[in-house]
Design a protein around this motif. Structure first.
Motif, mmCIF file in Angstrom:
data_model
loop_
_atom_site.group_PDB
_atom_site.id
_atom_site.type_symbol
_atom_site.label_atom_id
_atom_site.label_comp_id
_atom_site.label_asym_id
_atom_site.label_seq_id
_atom_site.Cartn_x
_atom_site.Cartn_y
_atom_site.Cartn_z
ATOM 1 N N ALA A 68 0.706 -1.241 0.026
ATOM 2 C CA ALA A 68 0.023 -0.002 -0.042
ATOM 3 C C ALA A 68 0.795 1.339 0.073
ATOM 4 C CB ALA A 68 -0.865 -0.094 1.184
ATOM 5 N N PHE A 69 1.769 1.233 0.796
ATOM 6 C CA PHE A 69 3.005 2.232 0.784
ATOM 7 C C PHE A 69 3.451 2.518 -0.660
ATOM 8 C CE2 PHE A 69 7.019 4.242 1.621
ATOM 9 C CZ PHE A 69 6.681 5.327 2.355
ATOM 10 N N ARG A 70 3.905 1.726 -1.118
ATOM 11 C CA ARG A 70 4.592 1.732 -2.401
ATOM 12 C C ARG A 70 3.329 2.200 -3.585
ATOM 13 N NH1 ARG A 70 6.825 -3.015 -1.138
ATOM 14 N NH2 ARG A 70 5.469 -4.280 -2.395
ATOM 15 N N ALA A 71 2.185 1.742 -3.360
ATOM 16 C CA ALA A 71 1.061 2.144 -4.446
ATOM 17 C C ALA A 71 0.516 3.500 -4.160
ATOM 18 C CB ALA A 71 -0.047 1.415 -4.187
ATOM 19 N N GLN A 72 0.661 4.074 -3.049
ATOM 20 C CA GLN A 72 0.211 5.503 -2.680
ATOM 21 C C GLN A 72 1.227 6.542 -2.922
ATOM 22 O OE1 GLN A 72 -0.714 4.144 1.289
ATOM 23 N NE2 GLN A 72 -3.071 4.100 1.073
ATOM 24 N N ASN A 73 2.512 5.900 -2.845
ATOM 25 C CA ASN A 73 3.716 7.042 -3.160
ATOM 26 C C ASN A 73 3.780 7.116 -4.710
ATOM 27 O OD1 ASN A 73 5.330 8.045 -1.461
ATOM 28 N ND2 ASN A 73 5.107 5.968 -0.354
ATOM 29 N N GLU A 74 3.125 6.000 -5.630
ATOM 30 C CA GLU A 74 3.001 6.216 -6.910
ATOM 31 C C GLU A 74 1.959 7.180 -7.268
ATOM 32 O OE1 GLU A 74 4.832 4.965 -9.752
ATOM 33 O OE2 GLU A 74 6.065 3.801 -8.082
ATOM 34 N N CYS A 75 0.888 7.511 -6.329
ATOM 35 C CA CYS A 75 0.101 8.520 -6.648
ATOM 36 C C CYS A 75 0.574 9.809 -6.453
ATOM 37 C CB CYS A 75 -1.092 8.132 -5.919
ATOM 38 S SG CYS A 75 -2.301 6.715 -5.892
ATOM 39 N N VAL A 76 1.407 9.677 -5.499
ATOM 40 C CA VAL A 76 2.212 11.010 -5.104
ATOM 41 C C VAL A 76 3.048 11.430 -6.243
ATOM 42 C CG1 VAL A 76 3.838 12.036 -3.515
ATOM 43 C CG2 VAL A 76 1.958 10.768 -2.706
ATOM 44 N N MET A 77 3.645 10.430 -7.003
ATOM 45 C CA MET A 77 4.650 10.800 -8.130
ATOM 46 C C MET A 77 3.747 11.469 -9.237
ATOM 47 S SD MET A 77 7.467 10.436 -6.822
ATOM 48 C CE MET A 77 8.247 10.574 -8.371
ATOM 49 N N ALA A 78 2.593 10.559 -9.542
ATOM 50 C CA ALA A 78 1.760 10.986 -10.515
ATOM 51 C C ALA A 78 1.209 12.729 -10.544
ATOM 52 C CB ALA A 78 0.702 10.106 -10.799
ATOM 53 N N GLU A 79 0.972 12.902 -9.145
ATOM 54 C CA GLU A 79 0.355 14.195 -8.940
ATOM 55 C C GLU A 79 1.672 15.283 -8.893
ATOM 56 O OE1 GLU A 79 -2.576 16.911 -7.628
ATOM 57 O OE2 GLU A 79 -2.678 14.712 -8.236
ATOM 58 N N LEU A 80 2.925 14.612 -8.809
ATOM 59 C CA LEU A 80 3.954 15.599 -8.850
ATOM 60 C C LEU A 80 4.153 15.857 -10.348
ATOM 61 C CD1 LEU A 80 6.480 14.310 -6.653
ATOM 62 C CD2 LEU A 80 5.615 16.552 -6.570
ATOM 63 N N THR A 81 4.125 14.911 -10.996
ATOM 64 C CA THR A 81 4.380 14.959 -12.769
ATOM 65 C C THR A 81 3.005 15.755 -13.118
ATOM 66 O OG1 THR A 81 5.498 12.664 -12.486
ATOM 67 C CG2 THR A 81 4.530 13.566 -14.475
ATOM 68 N N ALA A 82 1.991 15.490 -12.898
ATOM 69 C CA ALA A 82 0.786 16.209 -13.586
ATOM 70 C C ALA A 82 0.617 17.624 -13.146
ATOM 71 C CB ALA A 82 -0.633 15.452 -12.775
ATOM 72 N N ARG A 83 1.199 17.994 -11.859
ATOM 73 C CA ARG A 83 0.923 19.284 -11.638
ATOM 74 C C ARG A 83 2.697 20.210 -11.855
ATOM 75 N NH1 ARG A 83 -4.197 21.048 -9.880
ATOM 76 N NH2 ARG A 83 -5.119 19.258 -8.951
ATOM 77 N N ARG A 84 3.388 19.340 -12.300
ATOM 78 C CA ARG A 84 4.826 19.804 -12.540
ATOM 79 C C ARG A 84 5.410 20.527 -11.266
ATOM 80 N NH1 ARG A 84 5.562 22.394 -18.143
ATOM 81 N NH2 ARG A 84 7.787 21.248 -17.688
ATOM 82 N N ALA A 85 4.959 19.950 -10.154
ATOM 83 C CA ALA A 85 5.350 20.444 -8.757
ATOM 84 C C ALA A 85 6.753 20.227 -8.513
ATOM 85 C CB ALA A 85 4.405 19.986 -7.829
ATOM 86 N N SER A 86 7.433 20.939 -7.820
ATOM 87 C CA SER A 86 8.817 21.001 -7.204
ATOM 88 C C SER A 86 8.786 20.868 -5.763
ATOM 89 C CB SER A 86 9.662 21.844 -7.533
ATOM 90 O OG SER A 86 9.252 23.218 -7.089
ATOM 91 N N ARG A 87 7.872 20.583 -5.014
ATOM 92 C CA ARG A 87 7.750 20.602 -3.545
ATOM 93 C C ARG A 87 6.602 19.310 -3.143
ATOM 94 N NH1 ARG A 87 7.224 27.063 -2.958
ATOM 95 N NH2 ARG A 87 9.639 27.522 -3.282
ATOM 96 N N ILE A 88 6.908 19.043 -1.820
ATOM 97 C CA ILE A 88 6.139 17.980 -1.429
ATOM 98 C C ILE A 88 5.889 18.530 0.059
ATOM 99 C CG2 ILE A 88 5.503 15.815 -0.669
ATOM 100 C CD1 ILE A 88 7.285 14.674 -2.886
ATOM 101 N N LEU A 89 4.817 18.377 0.616
ATOM 102 C CA LEU A 89 4.415 18.543 1.899
ATOM 103 C C LEU A 89 3.930 17.414 2.409
ATOM 104 C CD1 LEU A 89 4.199 20.651 4.630
ATOM 105 C CD2 LEU A 89 2.082 21.352 3.746
ATOM 106 N N CYS A 90 4.388 16.940 3.763
ATOM 107 C CA CYS A 90 3.853 15.528 4.266
ATOM 108 C C CYS A 90 3.310 15.644 5.698
ATOM 109 C CB CYS A 90 5.026 14.599 3.777
ATOM 110 S SG CYS A 90 4.319 12.690 4.145
ATOM 111 N N ASP A 91 2.460 15.205 6.133
ATOM 112 C CA ASP A 91 1.974 14.978 7.430
ATOM 113 C C ASP A 91 2.179 13.714 7.765
ATOM 114 O OD1 ASP A 91 0.866 15.087 9.939
ATOM 115 O OD2 ASP A 91 -0.791 16.337 9.425
#
Length: 71
Positions: free
Chosen positions: A40-63
């Motif tokens: 689940a951790f790996r799969a959810q981090n794939e979602c994060v990577m997809a969001e970074l790519t889609a938004r062309r973001a250079s920052r992550i904030l994690c709680d």
């Protein structure tokens, strides 16, 4: 000031994951609560990577204040 959680409260935390984008920062944000399996951790981090790519973001904030562990 952050609240200190006792062990019982921490280990009874509902498992949840959230990912999104905050244009005001701008950043991709993610929130982890409870226990997650390695798969689940790996799969959810794939979602994060997809969001970074889609938004062309250079920052992550994690709680991860109530993220228990990966098993």
């Amino acid at each position: 000031m952050d609240q200190v959680m006792d062990h019982k409260t921490l280990f009874e935390t509902e498992t949840a994951f959230e990912v999104g984008y905050d244009p005001d920062v701008p950043c991709v944000f993610m929130s982890w609560r409870g226990y997650h399996t390695s798969a689940a951790f790996r799969a959810q981090n794939e979602c994060v990577m997809a969001e970074l790519t889609a938004r062309r973001a250079s920052r992550i904030l994690c709680d991860i204040r109530t993220f228990v562990l990966i098993g």
